[in-house]
Design an enzyme around this catalytic site. Structure first.
Site, short mmCIF file in Angstrom:
data_model
loop_
_atom_site.label_atom_id
_atom_site.label_comp_id
_atom_site.label_asym_id
_atom_site.label_seq_id
_atom_site.Cartn_x
_atom_site.Cartn_y
_atom_site.Cartn_z
N ASP A 47 -11.22 3.38 4.20
CA ASP A 47 -11.61 1.96 4.11
C ASP A 47 -13.14 1.80 4.12
OD1 ASP A 47 -9.76 -0.03 3.79
OD2 ASP A 47 -9.21 -0.16 5.91
N LYS A 89 0.84 -1.20 0.00
CA LYS A 89 0.00 0.00 0.00
C LYS A 89 0.88 1.25 0.00
CE LYS A 89 -3.94 -2.24 2.12
NZ LYS A 89 -4.56 -2.70 3.36
N GLN A 133 -4.57 -1.33 9.62
CA GLN A 133 -4.56 -2.65 9.01
C GLN A 133 -5.17 -3.69 9.96
OE1 GLN A 133 -3.37 -3.42 5.78
NE2 GLN A 133 -4.29 -5.41 6.22
#
Ligand code: NAP
Length: 297
Positions: free
Chosen positions: A121, A54, A98
């Site tokens: 997200d 990422k 994460q």
């Protein structure tokens, strides 16, 4: 019939390129690059790889990457304090923590602490709520990526029968909501669904997000159906091999004999997730800077 292979990898590469170009324009207008902060707690090897890729993808898209790697035993208060600091930081447009987090940390509290306007997200309840009532917010990256592949392939989805297999908060539910918003007739199937095969057989669009290797067989599919396979499953290694093959939730080879179009695993939905994360970060940057979000993203 041999299904068209939906090339998510190529689609994602083009999306990343467009995002990168818009990021340069954003930097000219705003005087800074769009910024994405990624927080990793612990040393889970798969998460380390995801966070590393990422970060690289963020920089390649002309954005600023802020990586925070914290030890496995980080107290919840310290993680909450870091998220708060990132919420306040004007260089940071998107924040991603994460998952999964180590067991002593409460994922829901951590997600709830992220500013909904930086929640790229799309996991915050405010963004889940916005999606469900049709307000603009952030949509989870994987289902939004699936939707992009579907509309690219099929155009208008009005009136099509769609079956989503799986009802997780990060894939199945938002996927169903997006399909409903696009005027498809949507069924969500899950582990308690009776005669799941005949439910899937009705579908013009099948989205499989179950996590069971090659569960969906060709007999389950309607002739010509468009099949989006979200599943990523590693089979046990064959003799003499260190790692097993990656397969989806759909038996790709045989399903290709019946489907009209299908995503492969790997190379289908997987690459879309990071591309959409960058897209969401670019959108967040425009909103945070009070600039119009570019069209066609
Ligand atoms: P999850 O949270 O484990 O949810 C799985 C869903 O499948 C549940 O709703 C479960 O039903 C349902 N299910 C399980 N067995 C079933 C069966 N036999 N028949 C029908 N439904 C069944 O998984 P997830 O996070 O949504 O992920 C699903 C898959 O997508 C995994 O393989 C994951 O690795 C992959 N994934 C890929 C990406 C990507 O490509 N970037 C991103 C996210 C996930 P119940 O609710 O009744 O238990």
């Amino acid at each position: 019939m041999t299904a068209t292979r939906i090339d998510g990898k190529a689609f994602a590469a083009k999306l990343r390129e467009r995002v990168g170009e818009h990021a340069l324009e954003f930097a000219k207008a705003a005087g800074r690059k769009p910024g994405l902060a990624v927080v990793l707690v612990g040393d889970d090897p798969a998460s380390q790889v995801y966070v590393g890729s990422k970060g690289k993808a963020t920089v390649a898209a002309n954005m600023e990457s802020f990586e925070h790697r914290l030890p496995d035993d980080t107290p919840e208060a310290d993680l909450l304090a870091l998220v708060e600091q990132l919420n306040e930081d004007e260089r940071v447009d998107g924040i991603l923590v994460q998952l999964p987090l180590p067991g002593h940390l409460d994922e829901q509290s951590i997600i709830a602490s992220i500013s909904p306007d930086k929640d790229v997200d799309g996991f915050h309840v405010i963004n889940a709520g916005r999606l469900s009532v049709g307000q603009s917010g952030f949509v989870p990256c994987t289902p939004l990526g699936c939707m992009m592949l579907l509309t690219d392939r099929l155009g208008d989805l009005s009136g099509l029968e769609a079956v989503v297999l799986g009802r997780s908060n990060i894939v199945g539910k938002p996927m169903a909501q997006l399909l409903l918003d696009a005027n498809a007739t949507v069924t969500i199937a899950h582990s308690r669904t009776r005669e799941v095969e005949s439910v899937v057989k009705r579908a013009d669009i099948v989205v499989a997000a179950v996590g069971r290797p090659e569960m969906i067989r060709k007999e389950w599919l309607k002739e010509g159906a468009t099949v989006i396979d979200v599943g990523i499953n590693r089979l046990p290694p064959e003799p003499g091999k260190e790692k097993g093959r990656l397969v989806g939730d759909v038996a790709f080879g045989e399903a290709s004999e019946v489907a009209g179009a299908i995503t492969p695993v790997p190379g289908g939905v997987g690459p879309m997730t990071i591309a959409v994360l960058l897209r969401n970060t670019l959108v967040a940057a425009h909103r945070n800077a009070g600039l119009d979000v570019p069209e066609g993203l």
